[in-house]
Structures are given as structure tokens and as C-alpha cells.
Design an enzyme around this catalytic site. Structure first.
Site, short mmCIF file in Angstrom:
data_model
loop_
_atom_site.label_atom_id
_atom_site.label_comp_id
_atom_site.label_asym_id
_atom_site.label_seq_id
_atom_site.Cartn_x
_atom_site.Cartn_y
_atom_site.Cartn_z
N SER A 134 -4.36 1.12 8.23
CA SER A 134 -2.92 1.09 7.98
C SER A 134 -2.63 1.28 6.49
CB SER A 134 -2.32 -0.20 8.55
OG SER A 134 -0.93 -0.13 8.64
N HIS A 170 -0.60 4.40 12.98
CA HIS A 170 0.02 3.80 14.18
C HIS A 170 0.93 4.81 14.89
CE1 HIS A 170 -1.64 0.24 12.44
NE2 HIS A 170 -0.76 0.17 11.46
#
Length: 246
Positions: A134, A170
Site C-alpha cells: 500500500s 487495492h
């Protein structure tokens, strides 16, 4: 030992629930260690949790995950001050750097105050494998999409730029990511952007994308490029990594 050329593993994964631990390292972390060339001894992994404020409870979870995986884990904290006298020496003696997710905007600001951005570039050039999830993925690129500034996703464009692309993380689980990436690429805010579903990682040799890999089935990676004033998305089928025994 070190990777034979500068190597980055940028992911939207790497963690799973553990058997006897809260968190375990999944296949993407193990693949980063494999790429480092650390064999015949316990791999040395540096954990950087700046993006979550060096949260001590998560450092403890990472330490337990490393113990189960057979890695020697060294945390690098910058709050309230660096926890190592020689930060550069500590980074350069590692096989792998694993950067936790969280606020990429805060991560970049704190790293620059302490000169860690320059140290990580030198480590990359020296063959330490840089990796993360991330925010720990976006940081290696020119920028990407982030919730660092609030619940509404916004662009960040001042990341380290080791890789000359944007990064979308994501991609399959946060419904706002894909349309924002397309909009930012179409208007030129981000360059060609490389994106990952949860459980997918991108392996770079130097600045070139070598392959997409996955620790979960049914997942994909994507290249989003600008054509005229629109964005065009190309799906990449990742190679499935061997599962980590539970």
C-alpha cells in the site's frame, strides 16, 4: 549476498492471519526475500512502520511474523527519534526492506526530514530489495492515489520516484481507486500507472517491470496508459506464487 540488480517488489499484500500469531508473512514477502539471494542463513529484513507512526503493537506483530518465517527482523523507528545510531549502515546491511502501509504523505515527509529517502535510494542501488504494501508500495513510484488526506481519495505526486510510473493499490477492493487512477492518467497528473489487486505484487529489475506475481487466486495487475485525453487499461495475468505453509 544481495540482489544482482536494483530490485523492488511493490504490493497490495504480503500479510495474512497467522496460526499462532496475529499476522504472518504471506508469499509476497517470502518472494522478496527469495529475490534478495539470502540463502544459507537467516534473511535480514528491515521493517519500516513510519506510515502508521511506528505503532509499537504492529512492530511486535511483525517481529512475531518474522520469527515464525525464520527471518531476522530489525525495526527502523523514526518516532520520537531514530532508534539506530547509524541509520544508513543499518539499512545497507539488510537483505530486504519491508514498508508497512498507512499514510504515504506522512511517510514521505518524515523520511525526507531524516534523509531516509536518500539512504533508501543508495540501498536500492546496492542490491537491497525494497518492498512493501500500500503506502509501502506507492512510495517507490512517482505517486498514486491515497487516503492520506482524508476519506476522499486524492493524488500524491511527490513520492520517491525510483520507478518512473504511478502506482494504484487495492485496485479491486477500494471502489474509488480505479476511476481516480483513470482520471489522473487521462489528465496527465500521473504518468503510466501500474496497479495491483489485493494479493498481487509487481517485481521491478532496475526501473523495468519484470513480472506480476500473486499470493491469491483470481487476482490481476494492470497497466493504465494515456491515449489522447483518455486512459486505457491493460490487464496483466500474474504468476501464482507457491503458498506459504500454515
Amino acid at each position: 549476498m544481495s540482489a544482482p540488480e536494483p530490485t523492488i517488489v511493490a504490493t497490495s499484500g504480503g500479510h495474512r492471519p497467522g496460526g499462532r500469531t496475529v499476522v504472518a508473512f504471506d508469499s509476497l514477502v517470502h518472494h522478496a526475500v527469495e529475490l534478495s539471494g539470502a540463502h544459507g542463513r537467516r534473511p535480514r529484513v528491515l521493517y519500516i512502520g513510519t506510515a502508521i507512526g511506528d505503532a509499537e503493537h504492529f512492530t511486535a506483530r511483525m517481529t512475531e511474523a518474522a520469527r515464525v518465517a525464520g527471518f531476522d527482523l530489525t525495526p527502523l523507528h523514526l518516532f520520537p527519534m531514530p532508534n539506530h545510531d547509524d541509520v544508513e549502515g543499518t539499512v545497507l546491511e539488510q537483505d530486504v526492506v519491508w514498508v508497512m502501509g498507512g499514510s504515504v504523505a506522512n511517510l514521505l515527509a518524515v523520511w525526507r526530514v531524516h534523509g531516509l529517502d536518500r539512504i533508501l535510494r543508495r540501498a536500492w542501488q546496492a542490491g537491497v530489495v525494497l518492498s512493501g504494501v500500500s503506502a509501502g508500495s506507492i512510495c517507490w513510484f512517482r505517486g498514486g492515489t491515497t487516503d492520506s488526506f482524508g476519506p476522499e481519495l486524492r493524488p500524491v505526486t511527490n513520492a520517491l520516484g525510483l520507478l518512473p510510473y504511478g502506482n494504484g493499490v487495492h485496485y479491486d477492493t477500494d471502489p474509488g481507486r480505479r476511476p481516480l487512477v483513470h482520471r489522473l492518467v487521462a489528465d496527465g497528473t500521473l504518468p503510466t500507472t501500474h496497479c495491483t489487486d489485493d494479493g498481487v505484487g509487481l517485481v521491478y529489475r532496475g526501473t523495468e517491470l519484470a513480472e506480476a506475481v500473486a499470493e491469491a487466486p483470481g487476482k490481476s495487475a494492470y497497466l493504465v496508459t494515456r491515449q489522447g485525453d483518455t486512459a486505457v487499461e491493460e490487464r496483466l495475468q500474474p504468476r501464482r506464487l507457491p503458498p506459504v505453509p500454515r
